[in-house]
Design a protein around this motif. Structure first.
Motif, PDB file in Angstrom:
ATOM      1  N   SER A  20       2.384   1.713  12.044  1.00  0.00           N
ATOM      2  CA  SER A  20       1.654   1.866  10.591  1.00  0.00           C
ATOM      3  C   SER A  20       2.072   3.101  10.093  1.00  0.00           C
ATOM      4  CB  SER A  20       0.208   1.392  10.949  1.00  0.00           C
ATOM      5  OG  SER A  20      -0.525   2.065   9.546  1.00  0.00           O
ATOM      6  N   LEU A  24       7.598   4.579   4.706  1.00  0.00           N
ATOM      7  CA  LEU A  24       8.026   5.127   3.756  1.00  0.00           C
ATOM      8  C   LEU A  24       7.546   6.404   3.579  1.00  0.00           C
ATOM      9  CD1 LEU A  24       7.794   2.253   1.029  1.00  0.00           C
ATOM     10  CD2 LEU A  24       9.947   3.146   1.984  1.00  0.00           C
ATOM     11  N   GLY A  25       6.407   6.945   4.143  1.00  0.00           N
ATOM     12  CA  GLY A  25       5.881   8.240   3.903  1.00  0.00           C
ATOM     13  C   GLY A  25       6.920   9.131   4.945  1.00  0.00           C
ATOM     14  N   ALA A  26       7.025   8.660   5.939  1.00  0.00           N
ATOM     15  CA  ALA A  26       8.013   9.628   6.835  1.00  0.00           C
ATOM     16  C   ALA A  26       9.434   9.638   6.231  1.00  0.00           C
ATOM     17  CB  ALA A  26       7.878   9.263   8.246  1.00  0.00           C
ATOM     18  N   CYS A  96      -6.223  -1.101   0.634  1.00  0.00           N
ATOM     19  CA  CYS A  96      -5.007  -1.623   1.356  1.00  0.00           C
ATOM     20  C   CYS A  96      -4.738  -2.717   0.654  1.00  0.00           C
ATOM     21  CB  CYS A  96      -5.511  -2.160   2.674  1.00  0.00           C
ATOM     22  SG  CYS A  96      -5.518  -0.716   4.071  1.00  0.00           S
ATOM     23  N   ALA A 223       0.819   9.794   5.806  1.00  0.00           N
ATOM     24  CA  ALA A 223       1.677   9.483   7.120  1.00  0.00           C
ATOM     25  C   ALA A 223       0.605   8.922   8.078  1.00  0.00           C
ATOM     26  CB  ALA A 223       2.324  10.822   7.522  1.00  0.00           C
ATOM     27  N   SER A 225      -1.666   7.133   7.814  1.00  0.00           N
ATOM     28  CA  SER A 225      -2.490   5.826   7.425  1.00  0.00           C
ATOM     29  C   SER A 225      -3.819   6.154   7.340  1.00  0.00           C
ATOM     30  CB  SER A 225      -2.275   4.839   8.265  1.00  0.00           C
ATOM     31  OG  SER A 225      -0.652   4.461   8.392  1.00  0.00           O
ATOM     32  N   VAL A 228      -7.825   4.712   4.613  1.00  0.00           N
ATOM     33  CA  VAL A 228      -8.058   3.162   3.792  1.00  0.00           C
ATOM     34  C   VAL A 228      -8.274   2.138   5.023  1.00  0.00           C
ATOM     35  CG1 VAL A 228      -6.421   3.598   2.120  1.00  0.00           C
ATOM     36  CG2 VAL A 228      -5.342   3.015   3.925  1.00  0.00           C
ATOM     37  N   ALA A 230      -7.217   1.250   7.575  1.00  0.00           N
ATOM     38  CA  ALA A 230      -6.331   0.718   8.699  1.00  0.00           C
ATOM     39  C   ALA A 230      -6.502   0.920  10.074  1.00  0.00           C
ATOM     40  CB  ALA A 230      -4.911   0.899   8.002  1.00  0.00           C
ATOM     41  N   SER A 316       4.487  -0.917   8.654  1.00  0.00           N
ATOM     42  CA  SER A 316       3.458  -0.198   7.960  1.00  0.00           C
ATOM     43  C   SER A 316       2.762  -1.354   6.867  1.00  0.00           C
ATOM     44  CB  SER A 316       3.979   1.018   6.837  1.00  0.00           C
ATOM     45  OG  SER A 316       4.536   1.991   7.732  1.00  0.00           O
ATOM     46  N   SER A 319      -0.064  -3.355   8.803  1.00  0.00           N
ATOM     47  CA  SER A 319      -1.219  -2.814   9.096  1.00  0.00           C
ATOM     48  C   SER A 319      -2.083  -2.966   7.791  1.00  0.00           C
ATOM     49  CB  SER A 319      -1.241  -1.312   9.632  1.00  0.00           C
ATOM     50  OG  SER A 319      -0.665  -0.620   8.487  1.00  0.00           O
ATOM     51  N   MET A 384      -7.987   8.014  -0.718  1.00  0.00           N
ATOM     52  CA  MET A 384      -7.625   8.748   0.662  1.00  0.00           C
ATOM     53  C   MET A 384      -8.395   9.805   0.727  1.00  0.00           C
ATOM     54  SD  MET A 384      -3.671   7.804   1.466  1.00  0.00           S
ATOM     55  CE  MET A 384      -3.055   6.239   2.023  1.00  0.00           C
TER      56      MET A 384
HETATM   57  N1  PFF Z   1       1.586   5.738   6.694  1.00  0.00           N
HETATM   58  C1  PFF Z   1       2.451   4.859   5.932  1.00  0.00           C
HETATM   59  C2  PFF Z   1       3.584   5.652   5.710  1.00  0.00           C
HETATM   60  O1  PFF Z   1       3.699   6.910   5.884  1.00  0.00           O
HETATM   61  O2  PFF Z   1       4.511   5.116   5.115  1.00  0.00           O
HETATM   62  C3  PFF Z   1       1.952   4.508   4.740  1.00  0.00           C
HETATM   63  C4  PFF Z   1       0.449   3.737   5.189  1.00  0.00           C
HETATM   64  C5  PFF Z   1       0.400   2.602   5.839  1.00  0.00           C
HETATM   65  C6  PFF Z   1      -0.840   4.135   4.579  1.00  0.00           C
HETATM   66  C7  PFF Z   1      -0.791   2.020   6.123  1.00  0.00           C
HETATM   67  C8  PFF Z   1      -1.968   3.554   4.733  1.00  0.00           C
HETATM   68  C9  PFF Z   1      -1.997   2.534   5.494  1.00  0.00           C
HETATM   69  F1  PFF Z   1      -3.095   1.831   5.973  1.00  0.00           F
END
Ligand code: PFF
Length: 445
Positions: A20, A24-26, A96, A223, A225, A228, A230, A316, A319, A384
């Motif tokens: 999760s 795309l964040g990383a 989410c 990054a 998560s 939200v 999750a 991701s 989740s 967030m």
């Molecule tokens: N952490 C995920 C990313 O960096 O792409 C984005 C994300 C996933 C945010 C799930 C929130 C979440 F609940």
């Protein structure tokens, strides 16, 4: 009713939560934000905020989910019956839903690029800027690939926790790491690669701006998560005999490692081949293919890279969808399949305007933002941080201190002092950092 489902193994939770986190964040946002925010100084702030703010909040979400033992909303109800706190869960679940509606748009682009790299559209002498523009502005293919991305997500989440999500992560996550390491080695051995490494790792203090801090904190939240619900949801499937501190620590390092690996794949190649690092969101779609085309067998390497991004993006997305499904089936697993289809399709439909906002609806602006950007702003810049703030206050100040320590500490062998440090971070560091950054961010718009 309490949970009938749970992770079937110790590593199941760690891989799913890391899946999760790593997305795309990383791989997409981190490199281009580092690129546009001065490189190493941003990386350093991101690492610090991840450790002292995002990790404590993530652990607080684990505490809430595991102790409450239900979906995000009902977990708050169990911990604080008759209070307003379940609203933090409700807002998280709604977030989410929306987050997945536009995350799947970018997921669709990535899928489309995997196809591009097999159909010969990724080739030397291609104008990658034009290809990217064409890819994201074409209404039919954007919606089609977004739909395909949602279909895969629905398929996995429909399978449940241990048979669907856990199983998929068990294959996808190791595959992602292996592909990444192969690519990093390739990129780091290009002549001139070291310039990229120092861009990423050698801070230039003159580049520090308050905006860089905001972006770095936002990136740290996104990054991991958090904010939200999750992680509350995933932790509700976690046994009380498991060490949530150790898991949180591993997940955080895996996420940092992948962010850095993404930087180490992208920047050495960018510098070695004379491209600019501050390209923005198109970095992995426009600069990277051009860079790969100059490397022998680059088109295959690019295909590998895009597949890896698909894996990370899907894990991701699982989740996000699971958080919504868990809240609507309310522990009644018999409803899972039907709810996953209905809600998954609803998310897809709600996401269509976001997909169109890069093409035919690009001139539909609300508060001066496209539909995609507006959703992104509402979720990542407002919901967030506010939910993360609420969660740190809930765990640090509202809940009985001893009960938090006892419940969070179950199954854990970490030293007591670390537990106190965690609570201290939740009580003071996280709220102060979030409030300062939030107020600043409101001034920027
Ligand atoms: N952490 C995920 C990313 O960096 O792409 C984005 C994300 C996933 C945010 C799930 C929130 C979440 F609940």
């Amino acid at each position: 009713m309490s949970h009938s489902s749970s992770w079937s193994s110790k590593i199941g939770f760690v891989l799913a939560a890391a899946g999760s986190a790593i997305g795309l964040g990383a791989i997409w946002k981190f490199p281009y934000t580092a690129g546009t925010n001065g490189g190493a100084i941003f990386v350093l702030l991101f690492v610090i905020f991840t450790i002292i703010v995002a990790l404590p909040v993530q652990l607080a979400e684990f505490y809430i989910g595991r102790t409450g033992g239900k979906n995000a909303i009902d977990s708050f109800k169990t911990l604080r019956p008759g209070s307003l706190w379940p609203w933090v869960g409700r807002i998280g679940v709604a977030a989410c839903f929306i987050l997945l509606s536009f995350y799947s748009v970018v997921g669709g682009w990535v899928l489309n690029y995997v196809v591009h790299s097999f159909t010969g559209e990724i080739a030397p002498n291609v104008d990658f800027g034009a290809l990217f523009e064409k890819t994201i502005s074409n209404p039919t293919s954007s919606i089609l690939y977004q739909g395909l991305f949602m279909l895969i997500t629905i398929w996995v989440v429909k399978g449940g926790i241990s048979d669907g999500i856990e199983k998929a992560n068990r294959y996808l996550m190791p595959a992602l790491f292996i592909l990444f390491i192969v690519l990093a080695i390739r990129s780091l051995t290009l002549p001139g690669a070291m310039e990229g490494v120092s861009f990423l790792l050698k801070p230039d203090w003159s580049k520090i701006k308050s905006e860089t801090m905001l972006t770095a904190l936002g990136q740290a939240f996104f990054a991991l998560s958090i904010g939200v619900s999750a992680m509350i949801t995933y932790a509700s499937y976690l046994g009380k005999d498991q060490d949530m501190f150790r898991s949180g620590n591993i997940i955080m390092w895996m996420n940092l490692l992948v962010s850095l690996l993404a930087g180490l794949v992208i920047f050495p190649a960018v510098f070695a081949l004379g491209a600019t690092p501050s390209q923005g969101p198109g970095l992995i779609f426009v600069v990277l293919p051009a860079v790969f085309m100059k490397i022998p067998s680059g088109n295959y390497l690019f295909a590998v890279f895009m597949m890896l991004v698909v894996f990370a993006t899907l894990t991701s997305a699982f989740s996000m969808l699971e958080t919504v499904i868990a809240a609507t089936i309310r522990q009644d697993e018999r409803k899972r399949s039907r709810h996953t289809w209905v809600i998954g399709i609803a998310i897809f439909i709600v996401g269509i305007p976001s997909a169109l906002s890069f093409g035919v609806w690009s001139d539909v602006l609300i508060f001066n933002k496209s539909i995609f950007d507006l959703w992104d702003y509402i979720i990542t810049a407002i919901i967030m941080p506010l939910c993360a703030l609420s969660i740190s206050i809930f765990t640090g100040w509202i809940q009985d201190r001893q009960s938090v320590l006892t419940n969070a500490g179950m199954g854990s062998t970490v030293p007591k002092t670390l537990l106190y440090l965690w609570l201290g971070a939740l009580r003071y560091i996280a709220p102060i950092a979030i409030i300062v950054v939030f107020i600043n961010s409101l001034q920027i718009i």
